[in-house]
Every structure is written in C-alpha cells, then in structure tokens.
Enzyme design. Structure first.
Site, PDB file in Angstrom:
ATOM      1  N   LYS A  85       0.828  -1.219   0.000  1.00 26.13           N
ATOM      2  CA  LYS A  85       0.000   0.000   0.000  1.00 26.13           C
ATOM      3  C   LYS A  85       0.858   1.263   0.000  1.00 26.13           C
ATOM      4  O   LYS A  85       0.633   2.175  -0.780  1.00 26.13           O
ATOM      5  CB  LYS A  85      -0.925   0.056   1.233  1.00 26.13           C
ATOM      6  CG  LYS A  85      -1.869  -1.104   1.388  1.00 26.13           C
ATOM      7  CD  LYS A  85      -2.796  -0.933   2.592  1.00 26.13           C
ATOM      8  CE  LYS A  85      -2.098  -0.897   3.938  1.00 26.13           C
ATOM      9  NZ  LYS A  85      -1.433  -2.151   4.331  1.00 26.13           N
ATOM     10  N   ARG A 129      -9.477   1.208   8.506  1.00 23.68           N
ATOM     11  CA  ARG A 129      -9.055  -0.150   8.870  1.00 23.68           C
ATOM     12  C   ARG A 129     -10.145  -0.878   9.644  1.00 23.68           C
ATOM     13  O   ARG A 129      -9.965  -2.049   9.971  1.00 23.68           O
ATOM     14  CB  ARG A 129      -7.814  -0.063   9.751  1.00 23.68           C
ATOM     15  CG  ARG A 129      -6.506  -0.407   9.054  1.00 23.68           C
ATOM     16  CD  ARG A 129      -5.401  -0.246  10.080  1.00 23.68           C
ATOM     17  NE  ARG A 129      -4.185  -0.905   9.761  1.00 23.68           N
ATOM     18  CZ  ARG A 129      -3.133  -0.320   9.205  1.00 23.68           C
ATOM     19  NH1 ARG A 129      -3.186   0.930   8.820  1.00 23.68           N
ATOM     20  NH2 ARG A 129      -2.031  -1.004   9.029  1.00 23.68           N
ATOM     21  N   ARG A 137      12.009  -5.355   5.296  1.00 24.23           N
ATOM     22  CA  ARG A 137      11.922  -3.916   4.998  1.00 24.23           C
ATOM     23  C   ARG A 137      12.854  -3.073   5.878  1.00 24.23           C
ATOM     24  O   ARG A 137      13.044  -3.372   7.042  1.00 24.23           O
ATOM     25  CB  ARG A 137      10.488  -3.404   5.273  1.00 24.23           C
ATOM     26  CG  ARG A 137       9.448  -4.065   4.453  1.00 24.23           C
ATOM     27  CD  ARG A 137       8.185  -3.252   4.381  1.00 24.23           C
ATOM     28  NE  ARG A 137       7.416  -3.179   5.614  1.00 24.23           N
ATOM     29  CZ  ARG A 137       6.113  -2.948   5.629  1.00 24.23           C
ATOM     30  NH1 ARG A 137       5.435  -2.770   4.512  1.00 24.23           N
ATOM     31  NH2 ARG A 137       5.472  -2.875   6.769  1.00 24.23           N
ATOM     32  N   ARG A 167      11.236  -0.901  11.138  1.00 24.61           N
ATOM     33  CA  ARG A 167      10.091  -0.620  12.000  1.00 24.61           C
ATOM     34  C   ARG A 167       9.990  -1.669  13.098  1.00 24.61           C
ATOM     35  O   ARG A 167      10.081  -2.849  12.823  1.00 24.61           O
ATOM     36  CB  ARG A 167       8.799  -0.648  11.169  1.00 24.61           C
ATOM     37  CG  ARG A 167       8.560   0.619  10.395  1.00 24.61           C
ATOM     38  CD  ARG A 167       7.431   0.473   9.413  1.00 24.61           C
ATOM     39  NE  ARG A 167       6.204  -0.080   9.972  1.00 24.61           N
ATOM     40  CZ  ARG A 167       5.041  -0.126   9.319  1.00 24.61           C
ATOM     41  NH1 ARG A 167       4.963   0.348   8.086  1.00 24.61           N
ATOM     42  NH2 ARG A 167       3.978  -0.643   9.866  1.00 24.61           N
ATOM     43  N   ARG A 213      -0.339  -8.491  13.437  1.00 21.79           N
ATOM     44  CA  ARG A 213      -0.959  -7.514  12.522  1.00 21.79           C
ATOM     45  C   ARG A 213      -1.799  -8.227  11.458  1.00 21.79           C
ATOM     46  O   ARG A 213      -2.843  -7.724  11.050  1.00 21.79           O
ATOM     47  CB  ARG A 213       0.131  -6.628  11.883  1.00 21.79           C
ATOM     48  CG  ARG A 213       0.727  -5.648  12.911  1.00 21.79           C
ATOM     49  CD  ARG A 213       2.029  -5.028  12.425  1.00 21.79           C
ATOM     50  NE  ARG A 213       1.882  -4.258  11.209  1.00 21.79           N
ATOM     51  CZ  ARG A 213       2.864  -4.046  10.334  1.00 21.79           C
ATOM     52  NH1 ARG A 213       4.065  -4.550  10.544  1.00 21.79           N
ATOM     53  NH2 ARG A 213       2.647  -3.325   9.275  1.00 21.79           N
TER      54      ARG A 213
END
Ligand code: AMP
Length: 221
Positions: A13, A86, A125, A159, A170
């Site tokens: 996203k 969300r 990431r 992160r 998540r």
C-alpha cells in the site's frame, strides 16, 4: 478523486500510494506514517499510541478519524488513503465526513497478496532515517550497500512492528477487523481487487489501469 488502498501489512500500500502521489499528483494520506511521526516527535499523541503500535494492535478509531479529517481538508486535487480506514467504524465515519462536504470515496482497491509472501516481504523492509526512502533486503536493496539511493544517507531503520511475531499479530488484526471492509465497499459498488504480487512497476500499472490514470494527466478533483 479519493481512492483507498486496502491490503494486509506488506501488501504494498505505502509503495503504491507514494507512486500515485509522484506520478499522478494524488496526495498520500497514510495514518501509519502520521502516527510514527507523532511517536518520533515525542508528542502526547505519540506517547499514547506507541505501545499499541509496537504490539501490532489498532489505535482507537477516534484518533485516526481525527487525523484523516484534518488532512482531508488541505484542498489537494485528489487523495490516496493508505492504511485508513481499517475498521467498519472508520469507513462509516469517513463516509459521513465526506457526505457533509458533498463528496464521496471514488474507488477502493484491494491489493491481494497471499499470506505466504507477507512475512518475507515485511521482515526484509528497512528505510532511510534521513529521507524515509523504503527498501527491502532482497527485493529492493540500495544500489550501494549501506548508502541511500535518494539522499546518500547512511543510517537506516527497521520498524519495530515489522518483527515476525508482531507481523503475525498484525495479520490477525487485518483478518479480524480490516477484511470486513471488502464486503462493505463491494456492496457500494466501489471495490476492485488487483493482484499485488510481481514487481512494484507491474502492480503500479495494474493500479493505474483500474483507476483509469494515464501518465499524461494529473488528477483533478
Ligand atoms: P501501517 O504503517 O499502515 O502498517 O500502520 C502501522 C500501525 O499504525 C498499525 O499496525 C496500527 O497500529 C496503526 N494504524 C495505522 N493506521 C491505523 C488505522 N487506520 N486504525 C488504527 N490503527 C492504525
């Protein structure tokens, strides 16, 4: 135009929303980025949401609804919402807020990525501390090891919520609360689903096709 990108963590996203901003002039509104900025700045909001985010939970609806309502009032020609809504309550609040201004969501695109890809995508990431450019250990490394392609920075950050156990939490939150948005928007005739696997460029062209965007035009309201 007000477009919404929906997808599990790691579906792409943020990457795609940034490209829509760069290529077509839509303003990216990413609640996750706004909340991380609040944490970085040490604001009372940041203090309030820090532990929720690092555990992979959802921040209370009223906080993110307020953040989005403030940013949607900046008068940009178009917006791409990344990570909001969300929950069904957030989607309803958005609908009501826009209706008061005579506006509505234009399109909702779900980025479909099989769960087996997600953990690998997310746990690789990292981003540049100075300019925020995003990379992936395997799929999108920096051209020169340890040096940011965009600004030459040498400090990178991972992160805290991209660790494997938190990513699993998540994903569970996505399945429990966010996936309910798909029938919500389908019922309104707004939902398109696209394959979120493949290169960044491939997914970007699928997205542009669904939104009927061409390189020659910038989006107008
Ligand atoms: P993201 O950068 O979109 O993956 O968001 C990172 C984290 O920020 C999420 O795991 C949540 O803790 C929080 N967050 C971001 N957007 C929302 C939202 N719309 N509602 C609730 N929590 C959110």
């Amino acid at each position: 135009m007000i477009a919404i990108l929906i997808g599990a963590p790691g579906a792409g996203k943020g990457t795609q929303a940034k490209l829509l901003e760069t290529n077509y002039g839509l303003q990216q509104l990413a609640t996750g980025d706004m909340l991380r900025e609040a944490i970085r700045s040490g604001s009372p909001l940041g203090e309030r949401v820090k532990s929720i985010m690092s555990a992979g939970g959802l921040v209370p609806d009223e906080i993110v609804i307020q953040l989005i309502e403030q940013r949607l009032s900046t008068g940009a020609a178009g917006y791409v919402l990344d990570g909001f809504p969300r929950t069904p309550a957030q989607a309803e609040a958005l609908e009501q807020f826009l209706a008061k201004r005579g506006e509505a969501v234009s399109a909702v695109i779900a980025l479909d990525v099989p769960e087996s890809y997600i953990v690998e995508r997310v746990t690789g990431r990292f981003s540049c501390t100075s300019c925020g450019a995003g990379y992936h250990r395997v799929h999108r490394p920096t051209a020169i090891d340890g040096v940011c392609d965009q600004c030459g920075g040498k400090d990178f950050v991972v992160r805290p919520d991209d660790q494997q156990e938190v990513v699993e939490k998540r994903l569970a939150v996505y399945a429990d609360q966010t996936a309910a948005l798909l029938p919500f928007y389908k019922q309104r005739g707004l939902l398109s689903r696209i394959d979120g696997t493949g290169t960044v460029e491939t997914v970007a062209s699928r997205l542009a096709a669904v939104l009927k965007l061409t390189n020659q035009e910038k989006v107008s309201a």
